[in-house]
Design an enzyme around this catalytic site. Sequence first.
Site, PDB file in Angstrom:
ATOM      1  N   THR A 139      62.145  55.549 -20.166  1.00  0.00           N
ATOM      2  CA  THR A 139      63.021  56.701 -20.168  1.00  0.00           C
ATOM      3  C   THR A 139      62.256  57.928 -20.057  1.00  0.00           C
ATOM      4  O   THR A 139      60.995  57.966 -20.179  1.00  0.00           O
ATOM      5  CB  THR A 139      63.869  56.955 -21.594  1.00  0.00           C
ATOM      6  OG1 THR A 139      64.236  58.123 -21.822  1.00  0.00           O
ATOM      7  CG2 THR A 139      62.958  56.652 -22.791  1.00  0.00           C
ATOM      8  N   ASP A 140      62.761  59.279 -19.434  1.00  0.00           N
ATOM      9  CA  ASP A 140      62.042  60.351 -19.322  1.00  0.00           C
ATOM     10  C   ASP A 140      61.765  60.969 -20.761  1.00  0.00           C
ATOM     11  O   ASP A 140      60.800  61.893 -20.710  1.00  0.00           O
ATOM     12  CB  ASP A 140      62.584  61.336 -18.579  1.00  0.00           C
ATOM     13  CG  ASP A 140      63.942  61.799 -19.061  1.00  0.00           C
ATOM     14  OD1 ASP A 140      64.469  61.336 -20.127  1.00  0.00           O
ATOM     15  OD2 ASP A 140      64.655  62.864 -18.334  1.00  0.00           O
ATOM     16  N   GLU A 141      62.379  60.388 -21.789  1.00  0.00           N
ATOM     17  CA  GLU A 141      61.877  61.127 -23.107  1.00  0.00           C
ATOM     18  C   GLU A 141      60.402  60.523 -23.452  1.00  0.00           C
ATOM     19  O   GLU A 141      59.838  61.454 -24.173  1.00  0.00           O
ATOM     20  CB  GLU A 141      62.706  60.372 -24.146  1.00  0.00           C
ATOM     21  CG  GLU A 141      64.231  60.333 -23.804  1.00  0.00           C
ATOM     22  CD  GLU A 141      65.133  61.146 -24.659  1.00  0.00           C
ATOM     23  OE1 GLU A 141      64.556  61.820 -25.746  1.00  0.00           O
ATOM     24  OE2 GLU A 141      66.288  61.355 -24.624  1.00  0.00           O
ATOM     25  N   TYR A 163      62.466  57.469 -31.470  1.00  0.00           N
ATOM     26  CA  TYR A 163      62.895  56.473 -30.194  1.00  0.00           C
ATOM     27  C   TYR A 163      62.147  56.665 -29.064  1.00  0.00           C
ATOM     28  O   TYR A 163      61.619  55.795 -28.513  1.00  0.00           O
ATOM     29  CB  TYR A 163      64.545  57.452 -29.668  1.00  0.00           C
ATOM     30  CG  TYR A 163      64.985  56.719 -28.465  1.00  0.00           C
ATOM     31  CD1 TYR A 163      65.241  55.487 -28.209  1.00  0.00           C
ATOM     32  CD2 TYR A 163      65.127  57.760 -27.535  1.00  0.00           C
ATOM     33  CE1 TYR A 163      65.519  55.157 -26.775  1.00  0.00           C
ATOM     34  CE2 TYR A 163      65.357  57.316 -25.986  1.00  0.00           C
ATOM     35  CZ  TYR A 163      65.553  56.063 -25.707  1.00  0.00           C
ATOM     36  OH  TYR A 163      66.017  55.863 -24.805  1.00  0.00           O
ATOM     37  N   LYS A 167      59.855  53.871 -27.167  1.00  0.00           N
ATOM     38  CA  LYS A 167      59.933  53.484 -25.735  1.00  0.00           C
ATOM     39  C   LYS A 167      58.546  53.960 -25.084  1.00  0.00           C
ATOM     40  O   LYS A 167      58.392  53.096 -24.046  1.00  0.00           O
ATOM     41  CB  LYS A 167      60.898  54.396 -24.913  1.00  0.00           C
ATOM     42  CG  LYS A 167      62.464  54.167 -25.599  1.00  0.00           C
ATOM     43  CD  LYS A 167      63.037  52.796 -25.146  1.00  0.00           C
ATOM     44  CE  LYS A 167      63.329  52.633 -23.611  1.00  0.00           C
ATOM     45  NZ  LYS A 167      63.866  51.274 -23.298  1.00  0.00           N
TER      46      LYS A 167
HETATM   47  P1  NAD Z   1      73.257  51.257 -25.317  1.00  0.00           P
HETATM   48  O1  NAD Z   1      72.820  51.921 -26.782  1.00  0.00           O
HETATM   49  O2  NAD Z   1      74.410  51.655 -24.903  1.00  0.00           O
HETATM   50  O3  NAD Z   1      72.970  49.732 -25.339  1.00  0.00           O
HETATM   51  C1  NAD Z   1      71.798  49.099 -25.766  1.00  0.00           C
HETATM   52  C2  NAD Z   1      72.331  47.654 -25.709  1.00  0.00           C
HETATM   53  O4  NAD Z   1      71.222  46.816 -26.261  1.00  0.00           O
HETATM   54  C3  NAD Z   1      73.533  47.325 -26.713  1.00  0.00           C
HETATM   55  O5  NAD Z   1      74.304  46.198 -25.931  1.00  0.00           O
HETATM   56  C4  NAD Z   1      72.739  46.814 -28.041  1.00  0.00           C
HETATM   57  O6  NAD Z   1      73.672  45.681 -28.437  1.00  0.00           O
HETATM   58  C5  NAD Z   1      71.650  45.886 -27.149  1.00  0.00           C
HETATM   59  N1  NAD Z   1      70.603  45.526 -28.043  1.00  0.00           N
HETATM   60  C6  NAD Z   1      69.973  46.562 -29.092  1.00  0.00           C
HETATM   61  N2  NAD Z   1      69.045  46.058 -29.959  1.00  0.00           N
HETATM   62  C7  NAD Z   1      68.804  44.608 -29.212  1.00  0.00           C
HETATM   63  C8  NAD Z   1      68.111  43.536 -29.615  1.00  0.00           C
HETATM   64  N3  NAD Z   1      67.386  43.532 -30.513  1.00  0.00           N
HETATM   65  N4  NAD Z   1      68.156  42.276 -28.867  1.00  0.00           N
HETATM   66  C9  NAD Z   1      69.018  42.468 -27.777  1.00  0.00           C
HETATM   67  N5  NAD Z   1      69.975  43.486 -27.696  1.00  0.00           N
HETATM   68  C10 NAD Z   1      69.816  44.473 -28.165  1.00  0.00           C
HETATM   69  O7  NAD Z   1      72.022  51.990 -24.457  1.00  0.00           O
HETATM   70  P2  NAD Z   1      71.968  52.500 -22.839  1.00  0.00           P
HETATM   71  O8  NAD Z   1      72.184  53.875 -22.989  1.00  0.00           O
HETATM   72  O9  NAD Z   1      72.834  51.725 -22.045  1.00  0.00           O
HETATM   73  O10 NAD Z   1      70.502  52.499 -22.639  1.00  0.00           O
HETATM   74  C11 NAD Z   1      69.910  51.191 -22.140  1.00  0.00           C
HETATM   75  C12 NAD Z   1      68.490  51.472 -21.718  1.00  0.00           C
HETATM   76  O11 NAD Z   1      68.394  52.336 -21.022  1.00  0.00           O
HETATM   77  C13 NAD Z   1      67.718  51.587 -22.855  1.00  0.00           C
HETATM   78  O12 NAD Z   1      66.617  50.887 -22.875  1.00  0.00           O
HETATM   79  C14 NAD Z   1      67.526  52.983 -22.817  1.00  0.00           C
HETATM   80  O13 NAD Z   1      66.053  53.477 -23.601  1.00  0.00           O
HETATM   81  C15 NAD Z   1      67.439  53.463 -21.493  1.00  0.00           C
HETATM   82  N6  NAD Z   1      67.683  54.506 -20.982  1.00  0.00           N
HETATM   83  C16 NAD Z   1      68.889  55.408 -21.481  1.00  0.00           C
HETATM   84  C17 NAD Z   1      69.182  56.576 -21.021  1.00  0.00           C
HETATM   85  C18 NAD Z   1      70.545  57.032 -21.113  1.00  0.00           C
HETATM   86  O14 NAD Z   1      70.884  58.263 -20.760  1.00  0.00           O
HETATM   87  N7  NAD Z   1      71.424  56.647 -21.974  1.00  0.00           N
HETATM   88  C19 NAD Z   1      68.280  57.172 -20.078  1.00  0.00           C
HETATM   89  C20 NAD Z   1      67.072  56.686 -19.822  1.00  0.00           C
HETATM   90  C21 NAD Z   1      66.742  55.273 -20.267  1.00  0.00           C
HETATM   91  P1  TYD Z   2      71.731  62.736 -26.416  1.00  0.00           P
HETATM   92  O1  TYD Z   2      73.199  62.505 -25.761  1.00  0.00           O
HETATM   93  O2  TYD Z   2      71.809  62.651 -27.893  1.00  0.00           O
HETATM   94  O3  TYD Z   2      70.512  62.555 -25.475  1.00  0.00           O
HETATM   95  P2  TYD Z   2      69.193  62.829 -25.532  1.00  0.00           P
HETATM   96  O4  TYD Z   2      68.690  63.408 -26.920  1.00  0.00           O
HETATM   97  O5  TYD Z   2      68.336  61.548 -25.411  1.00  0.00           O
HETATM   98  O6  TYD Z   2      68.876  63.426 -24.536  1.00  0.00           O
HETATM   99  O7  TYD Z   2      71.719  64.519 -26.395  1.00  0.00           O
HETATM  100  C1  TYD Z   2      71.627  65.282 -25.022  1.00  0.00           C
HETATM  101  C2  TYD Z   2      71.649  66.503 -25.416  1.00  0.00           C
HETATM  102  O8  TYD Z   2      72.858  66.931 -26.219  1.00  0.00           O
HETATM  103  C3  TYD Z   2      70.438  67.111 -26.428  1.00  0.00           C
HETATM  104  O9  TYD Z   2      69.883  68.350 -26.109  1.00  0.00           O
HETATM  105  C4  TYD Z   2      71.160  67.142 -27.843  1.00  0.00           C
HETATM  106  C5  TYD Z   2      72.343  67.467 -27.607  1.00  0.00           C
HETATM  107  N1  TYD Z   2      73.601  67.140 -28.470  1.00  0.00           N
HETATM  108  C6  TYD Z   2      74.332  68.286 -29.060  1.00  0.00           C
HETATM  109  O10 TYD Z   2      74.106  69.427 -28.831  1.00  0.00           O
HETATM  110  N2  TYD Z   2      75.078  67.599 -29.881  1.00  0.00           N
HETATM  111  C7  TYD Z   2      75.558  66.391 -30.331  1.00  0.00           C
HETATM  112  O11 TYD Z   2      76.614  66.184 -31.017  1.00  0.00           O
HETATM  113  C8  TYD Z   2      74.753  65.315 -29.702  1.00  0.00           C
HETATM  114  C9  TYD Z   2      74.833  63.985 -29.736  1.00  0.00           C
HETATM  115  C10 TYD Z   2      73.649  65.837 -28.700  1.00  0.00           C
END
Ligand code: NAD
Ligand code: TYD
Length: 356
Positions: A139-141, A163, A167
């Site tokens: 992730t870019d985080e 988190y 990552k």
């Molecule tokens: P999500 O939380 O929606 O889904 C995570 C999934 O992983 C769930 O289905 C959960 O049941 C499963 N899981 C958790 N722990 C587990 C374990 N120990 N064994 C097997 N399965 C497990 O997350 P997402 O938003 O779909 O993100 C997916 C991936 O992409 C993650 O690795 C996240 O770090 C990365 N990512 C997400 C974003 C975003 O904006 N959501 C951006 C960049 C990278």
């Molecule tokens: P989020 O969706 O939690 O993603 P990330 O922290 O991984 O970027 O949050 C996106 C942005 O929105 C972040 O700047 C935090 C803000 N945020 C709020 O202002 N209110 C909220 O209730 C949540 C969940 C996030």
Amino acid sequence: MITIYRITGIERTGKGMKILVTGGAGFIGSSYIRYMLKKYPDYKIVNLDKLTYAGNLDNLSNAEGNINYRFVRGDIADTKLVDDIIKDVDVVINFAAETHVDRSISDPADFIMTDVYGTYVLLEASRRHGIGRFIQISTDEVYGDAGEEPSEEDAPLMPRSPYAASKAGADRLAFSFWATYKTPAIITRCSNNYGSNQYPEKMIPLFVTNALEDKSLPVYGDGKNTRDWIFVEDHCRAIDIILHSNGIEGEVFNIGSGIEKSILEIAEMILDILGKNNDLIEFVEDRPGHVIRHAVKTEKLRSVLGWQPSIDFQTGMERTIKWYKENEEWWRKIKSGEYLEYYKRMYGDRGRSESR
Ligand code: NAD
Ligand code: TYD
């Protein structure tokens, strides 16, 4: 500065490829599985997912019955199970993770167990069985605050939440397996995704579903923090291209749209699309360690592998909001039980923002 990259993306053919997707019941993993089953009818996908609070098999109801798809409920940190699955697949794509920054602040342990240790278990089995390719969905985080310039792939990693730190650990572990054992790992660092089927703890689905219920939209701090926002299908397409490109082992690829928006801009846009009043915006106490700006340079992915985003923000948001409007049953089922307790814990007695 223009960087000249030494690698060239050559199309790999993957006839009958067997892919282990971990975390496939979550938001991005399920979108990726739907995308791949449709695009490659001869590929076989195993989805290993623990079904935590964020895992939801409703996301994959149209994959059920597909002979190329198999679901296994289990933990990526379970050595024996992982070994049994990986010995029979060609490729691993690791989406599984604990993913919510706010939850990692109150309870980091699961993040370390899944995101770091779980990734190690997958890498170790992949090394033992000579896996063809391991894509670590990072992730870019991991960069922390971008500051003045969007982060390039070689920027220092300065994660600001448990988190992001977990990552970053997984990201570098994957690289170390390439550097040490030649396990063919590739690392992707994508920006904030949005789209259908996203668990409504994340900002966009939380704001959309709250607005649909005429509940307040909790904006952290002054609402000026920005993120790069990418439509989830554009992310899936980038992973597809990475999966099918040769000569990129050990490489890191940023993925992002270049569309930067603040929390407040998005809150207002959602209310505008839904025809609701801006009075629903409520400024609440900021998140500790809140990253001011996440932004990534994506020139490497664009110039080396020819990817570019295809969905503009207005279109993506309209599609997303339409989906939540039409799939109320999906999110109402989630917004009960554990979710309500979480919401109360997180927002119940959260003070109002002082910094506005
Ligand atoms: P999500 O939380 O929606 O889904 C995570 C999934 O992983 C769930 O289905 C959960 O049941 C499963 N899981 C958790 N722990 C587990 C374990 N120990 N064994 C097997 N399965 C497990 O997350 P997402 O938003 O779909 O993100 C997916 C991936 O992409 C993650 O690795 C996240 O770090 C990365 N990512 C997400 C974003 C975003 O904006 N959501 C951006 C960049 C990278
Ligand atoms: P989020 O969706 O939690 O993603 P990330 O922290 O991984 O970027 O949050 C996106 C942005 O929105 C972040 O700047 C935090 C803000 N945020 C709020 O202002 N209110 C909220 O209730 C949540 C969940 C996030």
